[in-house]
Design an enzyme around this catalytic site. Structure first.
Site, PDB file in Angstrom:
ATOM      1  CE  LYS A  78      -2.610   4.807  -3.577  1.00 34.35           C
ATOM      2  NZ  LYS A  78      -2.558   3.664  -2.659  1.00 34.35           N
ATOM      3  CB  SER A 153      -0.552   4.962   0.471  1.00 32.21           C
ATOM      4  OG  SER A 153      -1.120   3.959  -0.346  1.00 32.21           O
ATOM      5  CB  SER A 177      -3.115   1.758   0.804  1.00 27.73           C
ATOM      6  OG  SER A 177      -1.874   2.096   1.340  1.00 27.73           O
TER       7      SER A 177
HETATM    8  N1  GLN Z   1       0.564   1.366   5.488  1.00 29.48           N
HETATM    9  C1  GLN Z   1       1.083   0.259   4.762  1.00 29.48           C
HETATM   10  C2  GLN Z   1       2.511   0.522   4.345  1.00 29.48           C
HETATM   11  O1  GLN Z   1       2.996   1.576   4.617  1.00 29.48           O
HETATM   12  C3  GLN Z   1       0.210  -0.075   3.597  1.00 29.48           C
HETATM   13  C4  GLN Z   1       0.496   0.649   2.351  1.00 29.48           C
HETATM   14  C5  GLN Z   1      -0.362   0.238   1.187  1.00 29.48           C
HETATM   15  O2  GLN Z   1      -1.321  -0.524   1.348  1.00 29.48           O
HETATM   16  N2  GLN Z   1      -0.013   0.728   0.015  1.00 29.48           N
HETATM   17  O3  GLN Z   1       3.138  -0.308   3.772  1.00 29.48           O
END
Ligand code: GLN
Length: 475
Positions: A78, A153, A177
């Site tokens: 990532k 993400s 994410s």
């Molecule tokens: N969808 C969540 C957010 O937008 C989680 C993001 C993440 O885990 N980096 O904060």
């Protein structure tokens, strides 16, 4: 020809050791597949130029008789995890030309085993989002229906694994994410106990929530990556020792608690509820004991997350001022330099969270928002500690819907609601895993769903145990 579709980390290891193919052959097979598919899917932002060299080194080690679990295994990384000498951008314009000057601890550990890094995968900018639509470098598409999002993400990492563009991947999980995109794309995604895996070399989002975790095709593969990257680290003072949360002993009959009032609540798609109920039934027939549980404060978890996360993120992102890292815009004076750089080179969602975070931390609002969120966070932690006295695992769907259509959730709040089931594990700090739980047909396409399990601090072994049993009996 290597059949990438049926290959797992475990089977690839055996084949590499048996010299059925070399690490170079394997890496080349992935490079070919990436060439074919990445243009459409946009899983990778960059393919590293030394993949075959890395594979050659792995082959040399294999020739010397070495056999580590991840030796010669091609992985996707990532775009928030530092690999020395490689670009890392957090999918943000502000870091467009930033090169990492050191290896993240997880990368160092993987390098020691001779894992191969294929490239850097697309994300929501600074990991803020659940769809990869917030990337400055284009959306990542869901391989099951390319009109739909991959989730996020860590969307690029997940799609890489789901589409045979890598055998496994690393993502980061601050509020779901790794798990949510894994559910949207039909693979396994896992978030370890907070502190079990070092955050050194991870571009920070919410420091009390961030966890690096594996994405793989099978639970066994996730366990292999997890066991490689775990461990306390002098470079991350929040890492914990093995003794802090010792592994619980394995039991014959694991007890799964289900918070039905949350699962059957509003805003959860009917198909998700049905799939979840069926999957729980399967677990029952597979010898798990199912118990109803309820939490008093769980309905506040989402609000707590969307206060604590932006508060921490706004603080962490203050370092991107255009002076030390990444892009720089010239204004009339220093303040204007900052404003221009941050105003133009951060995307909309990142700016929204910086504003939100700055607001909840500001004098006069700190107690009302941040302070209260911390109080509820502690209450939730206590409730979970209590719950885990009576159950071994807590199950929920991973997400309240299937992957949505690209552009469908233009209102940020509707996207935030998709995190309803995943954020709690981060708030409380417990480990969680998402397992594929089947498909539903939408507009002629079969779209995957996921079931999530949480376990108490340090009880990753129970997640793997339940996951492996489910995989074995469900097929
Ligand atoms: N969808 C969540 C957010 O937008 C989680 C993001 C993440 O885990 N980096 O904060």
């Amino acid at each position: 020809m290597i059949d990438l579709n049926s290959l797992t980390i475990t089977s690839a290891r055996k084949k590499l050791d048996a010299r059925e193919f070399s690490a170079v052959d394997l890496a080349q097979a992935y490079l070919n597949e990436i060439k074919k598919k990445n243009g459409e899917l946009n899983a990778y932002l960059e393919i590293y130029d030394d993949v075959l060299e890395q594979a050659k080194t792995a082959d040399d080690l294999i020739a010397q008789g070495k056999s580590y679990p991840l030796l010669g295994i091609p992985l996707a990384i990532k775009d928030v995890i530092l690999v020395r000498g490689k670009k890392v951008t957090a999918s943000s314009k502000i870091l467009e030309n930033y090169f990492a000057s050191y290896d993240a601890t997880v990368i160092e550990k993987l390098k020691k085993q001779g894992a191969i890094f294929l490239g850097r995968t697309n994300i929501d900018e600074f990991a803020m989002g659940g769809s990869t639509e917030n990337s400055a470098f284009g959306v990542t598409k869901n391989p099951h229906d390319t009109r739909r999002v991959a989730g996020g993400s860590s969307g690029g990492s997940i799609v890489a694994v789901a589409s045979n563009l890598a055998l496994g991947a690393l993502g980061s999980d601050t509020g779901g994410s790794v798990r949510e995109p894994a559910a949207f794309c039909g693979i396994v995604g896992m978030k370890p106990t907070y502190g079990r895996v070092s955050r050194s070399g991870l571009i920070a989002m919410g420091s009390s929530l961030d966890c690096i975790g594996p994405a793989t095709k099978t639970v066994e593969d996730a366990e292999i990556i997890y066991n490689t990257i775990r461990g306390s680290d002098i470079l991350d003072s929040t890492t914990i020792s093995e003794e802090t949360y010792p592994k619980p002993p394995l039991k014959k009959e694991l007890i799964i608690g289900v918070p039905w009032d949350l699962v059957n609540g509003e805003g959860i798609d009917r198909e998700v509820k049905e799939n979840f109920a069926q999957t729980i039934k399967k677990f029952k027939t597979f010898g798990f004991n199912i118990k109803d549980i309820s939490f008093k404060n769980l309905d506040m978890a989402l609000a707590v997350y969307y206060i604590i996360m932006p508060a921490e993120a706004s603080t962490n992102l203050s370092r991107f001022d255009g002076m030390r890292y990444g892009l720089h815009k010239d204004g009339k004076n220093l303040l204007e330099d900052y404003m221009l750089t941050r105003g133009l080179d951060f995307g909309k969602e990142v700016r929204r969270r910086i504003l939100l975070g700055t607001y909840v931390l500001s004098v006069g609002y700190y107690d009302a928002y941040y302070g209260r969120a911390q109080i509820i966070r502690n209450m939730l932690k206590k409730e979970f500690t209590e719950a885990f006295k009576n159950v071994d695992l807590i199950a929920t769907p991973t997400a309240p819907s299937v992957a949505w259509k690209i552009g469908e959730k233009s209102n940020p709040l509707s996207a935030y609601l998709a995190d309803i089931f995943t954020i709690t594990a981060n708030i409380v700090g417990v480990p969680a895993i998402s397992l594929p739980s089947g498909f539903i047909e939408v507009e002629g396409k079969k779209l995957p769903l996921g079931i999530q399990f949480m376990a108490s601090h340090g009880a990753e072994n129970l997640l793997f145990e339940a996951g492996k049993k489910f995989e074995a009996l469900n097929n």
